[in-house]
Design an enzyme around this catalytic site. Structure first.
Site: not given
Ligand code: ATP
Length: 323
Positions: A11, A21, A23, A25, A72, A103-104, A126, A128, A130, A172, A186, A188, A214
């Site tokens: 993704g 950039r 890497v 330069r 992918r 990770d993939g 990524t 996420d 993750d 996920r 904030g 709830e 509330k």
């Protein structure tokens, strides 16, 4: 090592361009040659490889997505696909890779090394967050800020109409986007895959909020923590409160990268190039990341095995502050 390739895979994430950039330069500064590999591993297999110069990465630091494109690629998961990729690297004279992805993509880079001896350095890109070996992945900060901006907008309307809103965000297996945006916005209620919450407890919380006066509630839901429609239906039935659901989807992926992601991209990119530059034996097989604001390097294997960051402290703070 003198000739390196850079690719983005999986993704897209804001900050990938800033990283590419850096890497390019930094490598040129060290008299290295840099090749852009287009559409991730697909481009490596197909030979979509072009030399990059300083000017090739002009005017991209502020752009989301990735100028190198991403994909992918199922074929790369086969030995035959990887063999083609390794062969093309020889043809183009690319000695090692910078792999920016999740990770993939890291698993792919590890397999390429294990099977064909191709050295690489992985950069966690990524939204996420993750990958547990690093405190932050590239793109996470921007994605959280995008979600926050949506929560701010939704809150205005929800408060005016005394409504509740489920804001479904990406994640996920890792609920970091929901947790960080929920705490900062904030919310709830925050629902993440790492913490199972009984739907009845959520209904009870909403009832308690109503007693306290509330009437509007923001519920941030990580996609892996439950089904938004089911949660909405149950809460409406149990509490009589009207709920809207907003799925942010790909909006979270795009947008101009935040300061934090641009700087992280630059620091990780520079470290990756250093590791490849210093690798005279062409054996480097590492990922880079950030721990306690220090740039660190780990083996792919160790990095991929690291288990969830947890963020118990943040979850506890969020639970207290949203009462
Ligand atoms: P995101 O976290 O954004 O999804 P990702 O890097 O985890 O990013 P994936 O689609 O999982 O995205 O992986 C990207 C590519 O890496 C795959 O399309 C495939 O080409 C390669 N890849 C993934 N897993 C493996 C594997 N086990 N062996 C070889 N290649 C792999």
């Amino acid at each position: 090592m003198k000739n390196i390739g850079v690719l983005t895979s999986g993704g897209d994430a804001p900050g990938m361009n800033a990283c590419v950039r850096a890497v390019v330069r930094y490598a040129l500064e060290k008299d290295m040659r840099v090749y852009g590999i287009y559409r991730g591993y697909e481009g490596l297999i197909g030979g979509d490889i072009k030399p990059l110069e300083r000017g090739s990465v002009s005017d991209i630091i502020q752009r989301g997505g990735t100028i190198l494109k991403t994909a992918r690629c199922k074929e790369f998961e086969t030995l035959a696909g990887m063999k083609k990729a390794a062969y093309n690297m020889k043809v183009f004279g690319v000695d090692g890779l910078v792999v920016i992805g999740g990770d993939g993509s890291f698993k792919g880079a590890k397999e390429l090394f294990d099977n064909f001896g191709v050295p690489s350095v992985g950069i966690p890109g990524t939204i996420d967050n993750d990958l547990a070996y690093t405190d932050y992945t590239l793109g996470f900060d921007t994605a959280v800020n995008t979600v926050l901006s949506a929560i701010n907008n939704l809150r205005d309307t929800m408060t005016s109409h005394d409504l509740a809103n489920i804001v479904e965000v990406m994640g996920r297996h890792c609920g970091d986007i929901a947790l960080f945006a929920g705490l900062a916005g904030g919310a709830e209620i925050i629902l993440i895959p790492e913490k199972k919450v009984d739907l009845e407890d959520i209904c009870e919380k909403i009832r308690e909020n109503r007693v306290k006066g509330k009437l509007s509630n923001i519920i941030v839901l990580a996609e892996g923590a439950g089904n938004a429609e089911e949660i909405q239906k149950t809460i409406e039935q149990e509490t009589g409160i009207q709920i809207r659901t907003t799925r942010l989807g790909h909006i979270q992926r795009g947008g101009t990268p935040s300061m934090a992601d641009r700087i992280l991209g630059a620091r990780l990119g520079v470290k990756a190039v250093d590791l490849l530059y210093e690798d005279h034996e062409k054996k480097v097989n590492k990922v880079v990341g950030i721990k306690n604001n220090k740039i660190v390097a780990e083996d792919y294997e160790t990095a991929l095995k690291a288990t969830s960051k947890g963020h118990e402290d943040l979850y506890t703070i969020a639970s207290i502050l949203c009462k």
